[in-house]
Design an enzyme around this catalytic site. Sequence first.
Site, mmCIF file in Angstrom:
data_model
loop_
_atom_site.group_PDB
_atom_site.id
_atom_site.type_symbol
_atom_site.label_atom_id
_atom_site.label_comp_id
_atom_site.label_asym_id
_atom_site.label_seq_id
_atom_site.Cartn_x
_atom_site.Cartn_y
_atom_site.Cartn_z
ATOM 1 N N THR A 24 12.040 -2.935 -2.396
ATOM 2 C CA THR A 24 11.424 -3.371 -0.970
ATOM 3 C C THR A 24 12.836 -3.797 -0.152
ATOM 4 O O THR A 24 13.792 -3.855 -0.677
ATOM 5 C CB THR A 24 10.802 -4.555 -1.245
ATOM 6 O OG1 THR A 24 11.670 -5.818 -1.741
ATOM 7 C CG2 THR A 24 9.422 -4.621 -2.206
ATOM 8 N N ASP A 25 12.404 -3.676 1.149
ATOM 9 C CA ASP A 25 13.443 -4.229 1.929
ATOM 10 C C ASP A 25 13.524 -5.745 2.117
ATOM 11 O O ASP A 25 12.781 -6.467 1.541
ATOM 12 C CB ASP A 25 13.435 -3.415 3.488
ATOM 13 C CG ASP A 25 12.171 -3.952 4.146
ATOM 14 O OD1 ASP A 25 11.333 -4.860 3.522
ATOM 15 O OD2 ASP A 25 11.556 -3.268 4.906
ATOM 16 N N LYS A 26 14.353 -6.197 2.943
ATOM 17 C CA LYS A 26 14.624 -7.731 3.352
ATOM 18 C C LYS A 26 13.222 -8.461 3.711
ATOM 19 O O LYS A 26 13.143 -9.642 3.463
ATOM 20 C CB LYS A 26 15.381 -7.836 4.584
ATOM 21 C CG LYS A 26 16.003 -9.324 4.626
ATOM 22 C CD LYS A 26 16.998 -9.294 5.818
ATOM 23 C CE LYS A 26 17.060 -10.875 6.180
ATOM 24 N NZ LYS A 26 18.300 -10.706 7.276
ATOM 25 N N VAL A 29 8.841 -5.378 2.193
ATOM 26 C CA VAL A 29 8.068 -4.221 2.162
ATOM 27 C C VAL A 29 8.812 -3.126 1.545
ATOM 28 O O VAL A 29 9.972 -3.036 1.633
ATOM 29 C CB VAL A 29 7.736 -3.947 3.885
ATOM 30 C CG1 VAL A 29 7.174 -2.442 4.166
ATOM 31 C CG2 VAL A 29 7.055 -4.965 4.753
#
Length: 159
Positions: A24-26, A29
């Site tokens: 996931t990103d920050k 997501v």
Amino acid sequence: MSPDEQDEMNEWHEALLRVRYAETDKMGVVYHANYLVWFEIGRTEFCRARGFSYRDMEENENAFLVVAESYCRYKAPAYYDDVLMVRTHITELRRRSLRFGYEIVRESDGVVIAEGETGHVVTDANGRVRSMPPSFAELLLAPPAETELEPVPEDEAPL
């Protein structure tokens, strides 16, 4: 291709996975490139369910499934810790190529979060296009072995 072979190709194989934090990103997501990795998990498990692995093809028949193209349509976001079902089936099987279709579905609400397809060319170890070994083509079209889908443990990521 006969109607019976067409029906067999439409049979989906399902594999579960849990989204890991590293995927996931920050904002939590899933990063878009991970979907192609999950497609690979789907097709690997599709083959295993039919009694063989890529390694079997490579070592026993000098046949490699090279990804020639890929497509992914993102329909909804996936988040850290979601349990996802990767659904895989063959959409086309030719003498020297094949295509897999995919759906990735969030288990908790049944939402299709992505769908896609990969196209593969059969080659030898030197990258020359060759025919699919008949025994593996038969296995790809065979029904899967009778196995139950195992639930994802709460404390670890599957696959």
